[in-house]
Design a protein around this motif. Structure first.
Motif, PDB file in Angstrom:
ATOM      1  N   VAL A  60       0.950  -1.136   0.078  1.00  0.00           N
ATOM      2  CA  VAL A  60       0.153   0.088   0.138  1.00  0.00           C
ATOM      3  C   VAL A  60       0.795   1.403  -0.017  1.00  0.00           C
ATOM      4  O   VAL A  60       0.692   2.267  -0.814  1.00  0.00           O
ATOM      5  N   ILE A  61       1.929   1.197   0.837  1.00  0.00           N
ATOM      6  CA  ILE A  61       2.729   2.419   1.060  1.00  0.00           C
ATOM      7  C   ILE A  61       3.976   2.672  -0.184  1.00  0.00           C
ATOM      8  O   ILE A  61       4.513   3.685  -0.117  1.00  0.00           O
ATOM      9  N   TRP A  62       4.223   1.467  -0.628  1.00  0.00           N
ATOM     10  CA  TRP A  62       5.566   1.494  -1.386  1.00  0.00           C
ATOM     11  C   TRP A  62       5.312   2.529  -2.572  1.00  0.00           C
ATOM     12  O   TRP A  62       6.385   3.181  -2.921  1.00  0.00           O
ATOM     13  N   GLU A  63       4.205   2.583  -3.113  1.00  0.00           N
ATOM     14  CA  GLU A  63       4.116   3.286  -4.243  1.00  0.00           C
ATOM     15  C   GLU A  63       4.505   4.767  -4.030  1.00  0.00           C
ATOM     16  O   GLU A  63       4.999   5.542  -4.742  1.00  0.00           O
ATOM     17  N   GLU A  64       4.042   5.303  -2.553  1.00  0.00           N
ATOM     18  CA  GLU A  64       4.204   6.610  -2.322  1.00  0.00           C
ATOM     19  C   GLU A  64       5.884   6.556  -1.856  1.00  0.00           C
ATOM     20  O   GLU A  64       6.505   7.865  -2.328  1.00  0.00           O
ATOM     21  N   ILE A  65       6.505   5.711  -1.282  1.00  0.00           N
ATOM     22  CA  ILE A  65       7.850   5.622  -0.917  1.00  0.00           C
ATOM     23  C   ILE A  65       8.726   5.906  -2.139  1.00  0.00           C
ATOM     24  O   ILE A  65       9.527   6.523  -2.492  1.00  0.00           O
ATOM     25  N   GLU A  66       8.317   5.062  -3.173  1.00  0.00           N
ATOM     26  CA  GLU A  66       9.039   5.102  -4.425  1.00  0.00           C
ATOM     27  C   GLU A  66       8.986   6.252  -5.028  1.00  0.00           C
ATOM     28  O   GLU A  66       9.904   6.984  -5.744  1.00  0.00           O
ATOM     29  N   GLU A  67       7.731   6.973  -5.157  1.00  0.00           N
ATOM     30  CA  GLU A  67       7.511   8.302  -5.833  1.00  0.00           C
ATOM     31  C   GLU A  67       8.480   9.284  -5.145  1.00  0.00           C
ATOM     32  O   GLU A  67       9.321   9.980  -6.025  1.00  0.00           O
ATOM     33  N   GLY A  68       8.837   9.337  -3.575  1.00  0.00           N
ATOM     34  CA  GLY A  68       9.531  10.081  -3.138  1.00  0.00           C
ATOM     35  C   GLY A  68      11.143   9.608  -3.471  1.00  0.00           C
ATOM     36  O   GLY A  68      11.847  10.771  -3.701  1.00  0.00           O
ATOM     37  N   ILE A  69      11.580   8.560  -3.546  1.00  0.00           N
ATOM     38  CA  ILE A  69      12.799   8.311  -3.822  1.00  0.00           C
ATOM     39  C   ILE A  69      13.148   8.705  -5.333  1.00  0.00           C
ATOM     40  O   ILE A  69      14.082   9.231  -5.570  1.00  0.00           O
ATOM     41  N   ALA A  70      12.232   8.358  -6.356  1.00  0.00           N
ATOM     42  CA  ALA A  70      12.539   8.849  -7.565  1.00  0.00           C
ATOM     43  C   ALA A  70      12.457  10.438  -7.579  1.00  0.00           C
ATOM     44  O   ALA A  70      13.567  10.891  -8.435  1.00  0.00           O
ATOM     45  N   ARG A  71      11.907  11.132  -7.021  1.00  0.00           N
ATOM     46  CA  ARG A  71      12.156  12.586  -6.816  1.00  0.00           C
ATOM     47  C   ARG A  71      13.799  12.768  -6.417  1.00  0.00           C
ATOM     48  O   ARG A  71      14.237  13.765  -7.234  1.00  0.00           O
ATOM     49  N   ILE A  72      13.968  12.103  -5.321  1.00  0.00           N
ATOM     50  CA  ILE A  72      15.430  12.371  -5.022  1.00  0.00           C
ATOM     51  C   ILE A  72      16.275  12.242  -6.295  1.00  0.00           C
ATOM     52  O   ILE A  72      17.282  12.948  -6.245  1.00  0.00           O
ATOM     53  N   TYR A  73      16.337  11.093  -6.715  1.00  0.00           N
ATOM     54  CA  TYR A  73      17.529  10.517  -7.708  1.00  0.00           C
ATOM     55  C   TYR A  73      17.159  11.485  -9.038  1.00  0.00           C
ATOM     56  O   TYR A  73      18.133  11.291 -10.030  1.00  0.00           O
ATOM     57  N   ASP A  74      16.006  11.834  -9.309  1.00  0.00           N
ATOM     58  CA  ASP A  74      15.704  12.657 -10.486  1.00  0.00           C
ATOM     59  C   ASP A  74      16.344  14.162 -10.391  1.00  0.00           C
ATOM     60  O   ASP A  74      16.395  14.862 -11.265  1.00  0.00           O
ATOM     61  N   GLY A  75      16.763  14.332  -9.288  1.00  0.00           N
ATOM     62  CA  GLY A  75      17.180  15.708  -8.783  1.00  0.00           C
ATOM     63  C   GLY A  75      16.140  16.739  -8.659  1.00  0.00           C
ATOM     64  O   GLY A  75      16.511  17.912  -8.740  1.00  0.00           O
ATOM     65  N   GLU A  76      15.130  16.188  -8.461  1.00  0.00           N
ATOM     66  CA  GLU A  76      13.850  17.394  -8.327  1.00  0.00           C
ATOM     67  C   GLU A  76      13.725  17.644  -6.921  1.00  0.00           C
ATOM     68  O   GLU A  76      13.984  17.165  -5.898  1.00  0.00           O
ATOM     69  N   ALA A  77      13.623  19.120  -6.779  1.00  0.00           N
ATOM     70  CA  ALA A  77      13.421  19.926  -5.472  1.00  0.00           C
ATOM     71  C   ALA A  77      12.158  19.237  -4.782  1.00  0.00           C
ATOM     72  O   ALA A  77      11.213  18.741  -5.269  1.00  0.00           O
ATOM     73  N   MET A  78      12.247  18.844  -3.727  1.00  0.00           N
ATOM     74  CA  MET A  78      11.528  18.148  -2.656  1.00  0.00           C
ATOM     75  C   MET A  78      11.273  19.138  -1.477  1.00  0.00           C
ATOM     76  O   MET A  78      12.018  19.671  -0.695  1.00  0.00           O
ATOM     77  N   LEU A  79       9.862  19.732  -1.361  1.00  0.00           N
ATOM     78  CA  LEU A  79       9.453  20.693  -0.325  1.00  0.00           C
ATOM     79  C   LEU A  79       9.825  20.124   1.077  1.00  0.00           C
ATOM     80  O   LEU A  79       9.598  18.789   1.322  1.00  0.00           O
ATOM     81  N   PRO A  80      10.218  20.748   2.007  1.00  0.00           N
ATOM     82  CA  PRO A  80      10.447  20.409   3.395  1.00  0.00           C
ATOM     83  C   PRO A  80       9.520  19.703   4.035  1.00  0.00           C
ATOM     84  O   PRO A  80       9.796  18.468   4.757  1.00  0.00           O
ATOM     85  N   LYS A  81       8.138  19.954   3.829  1.00  0.00           N
ATOM     86  CA  LYS A  81       7.061  19.390   4.533  1.00  0.00           C
ATOM     87  C   LYS A  81       6.840  17.819   3.615  1.00  0.00           C
ATOM     88  O   LYS A  81       6.585  16.967   4.454  1.00  0.00           O
ATOM     89  N   ASN A  82       7.184  17.711   2.260  1.00  0.00           N
ATOM     90  CA  ASN A  82       7.195  16.592   1.898  1.00  0.00           C
ATOM     91  C   ASN A  82       8.127  15.565   2.363  1.00  0.00           C
ATOM     92  O   ASN A  82       7.946  14.544   2.411  1.00  0.00           O
TER      93      ASN A  82
END
Length: 463
Positions: free
Chosen positions: A44-66
């Protein structure tokens, strides 16, 4: 087909990134829709975790709250697993099931990293070589390493608890997140490209040795990655072996290439230039190689590199240096003598033959000088003594100024003076013992400008 597949992957990746770029608000909206803050269902939660990890490795900015929300999501999941494990203590099957859920998270992270690196490698142009390959490797490595450190922070709770517990049980193949990222890099990018990358680095170094200006930043980046990958060995328990990958992938070949390069270079240089110029060249090379270690190699390479250079540039040419040392003594070329001494002193036992050459030269020169004095009455024998002391002072000054006041050379000088005074002075029936005569060379009065005259005047000849 391969080119098409790559373009398709790049397009899909771009589309995913576009979706995520619109999801800062969507992320927050999805969080508000969650009915339960603690969930143990990994699917259930892996999809959200994976999306967050993908943001990190794609070099996209992640808001502090996210970022905080992702941290909390992972921590809550780990806490839930830990609490369920405690609640099932004594029920082996259930406990193992929960442990397998944690292992599955570890495996999902590993699979994500491997797939990410495979995608990166497939985006690489097949024809990349030389500096272009090094630009690709160092750029991708630096971005990947930076992202992996962020990922390690996010999964710190998971690593500190479940990973640490499993490693204490002796399970292999389980790593904290950053080292898991290093394993993935080693098994993909490094495994496929290290030979080409190493050869490109060695080619750059050879160009620099030939006088070209190169981009040392590229070499330093590759070396740092090789050294960093050694952390995997540390985790596996090979204490003191954390540089093994660096040594096997780069250093051993680098030292072999160094030997080949300078063997050829030294032979060509001696063929076209004098030994004087060669000694100057060797001193310059040794200084450059030490700077090379400081600029972009690992510090442990220093001693090995210097030793390799010394063997090739000095030890293999000792006969030439010994012969030239003898010529320099005959011609009173003290600066050249000093350079040869400094070079040969680097070789174990190299000074033994140099000292013998020096001793024989002093003896032969002294005997010849005494013989030139001719026969004279014992009352005028101070002239002989003056000759011996002049030679003793001359060569003791040489030892002090050019041979680093080497005690073994001073002993060789004394021995030469004893031999020549013992044979020649005794033959001319001079009333002074050779040992006493040699000791005068070390008297304080010998250090002054007119030291020889002062010492000779103080001598009382026994008829």
């Amino acid at each position: 087909m391969l080119r098409f597949r790559r373009k398709e992957k790049i397009r899909n990746k771009a589309q995913s990134a576009a979706k995520r770029s619109n999801s800062d608000e969507a992320w927050e909206k999805k969080k508000k829709q969650q009915s339960c803050p603690i969930r143990s269902d990994l699917d259930v939660i892996w999809e959200e975790i994976e999306e967050g990890i993908a943001r990190i490795y794609d070099g996209e900015a992640m808001l502090p709250k996210n970022r905080v929300e992702l941290d909390t999501l992972i921590k809550n999941y780990c806490t839930s697993v830990h609490q369920q494990k405690k609640g099932t203590r004594g029920h082996k099957k259930t406990t193992n099931d929960i442990e397998s859920i944690a292992l599955e998270l570890h495996q999902k992270i590993s699979h994500f990293l491997e797939n990410h690196l495979i995608d990166l490698q497939e985006e690489q142009e097949d024809h990349l070589t030389g500096e272009c390959l090094l630009e690709f490797y160092t750029k991708v490595w630096e971005e990947y390493q930076s992202s992996s450190k962020v990922l390690n922070d996010i999964f710190a709770y998971f690593s500190d608890h479940w990973v640490e517990e499993e490693r204490e049980k002796g399970y292999e193949g389980i790593f904290e997140t950053y080292k898991l990222a290093l394993v993935a890099w080693k098994d993909t990018i490094f495994q496929n490209l290290n030979k080409q990358v190493t050869n490109a680095v060695l080619n750059l170094i050879e160009r620099e040795r030939n006088g070209e200006t190169i981009n040392t930043r590229l070499i330093a980046g590759v070396i740092r990655s090789y050294v960093e990958l050694g952390l995997i060995e540390e985790v596996l328990g090979d204490e003191g072996q954390t540089l093994r990958l660096y040594e096997e992938a780069f250093e051993n070949q680098f030292l072999d290439d160094t030997e080949i390069f300078y063997t050829r270079d030294s032979e060509e240089f001696l063929r076209d230039n004098s030994v004087v110029e060669y000694t100057l060249q060797v001193e310059e090379i040794l200084e450059e190689e030490q700077k090379r270690v400081k600029n972009y190699l690992h510090e442990t390479t220093h001693d090995k590199l210097v030793k390799t250079c010394e063997q090739v540039l000095i030890e293999k040419h000792l006969d030439v240096l010994y012969e030239e040392f003898s010529h320099f003594l005959d011609e009173d070329k003290n600066n050249g003598l000093g350079r040869i001494y400094r070079l040969v002193a680097r070789i174990p036992n190299g000074l033994v033959e140099l000292k013998n050459i020096f001793k024989n030269h002093v003896y032969n020169q002294g005997v010849a000088a005494i013989d030139r004095c001719g026969d004279m009455p014992a009352k005028d024998s101070k002239h002989y003594i003056k000759t011996v002391l002049m030679y003793s002072k001359k060569y003791s000054t040489l030892v002090q100024d050019k041979f680093n006041n080497d005690r073994s050379f001073l002993e060789a000088l004394d021995e030469a003076c004893k031999q020549m005074t013992g044979k020649r002075v005794a033959r001319k029936n001079i009333g002074i013992r050779s040992r006493s005569l040699v000791s005068l060379a070390h008297e304080p009065c010998m250090m002054s400008d007119n030291g020889v005259e002062a010492c000779v005047t103080s001598i009382k000849i026994i008829p």
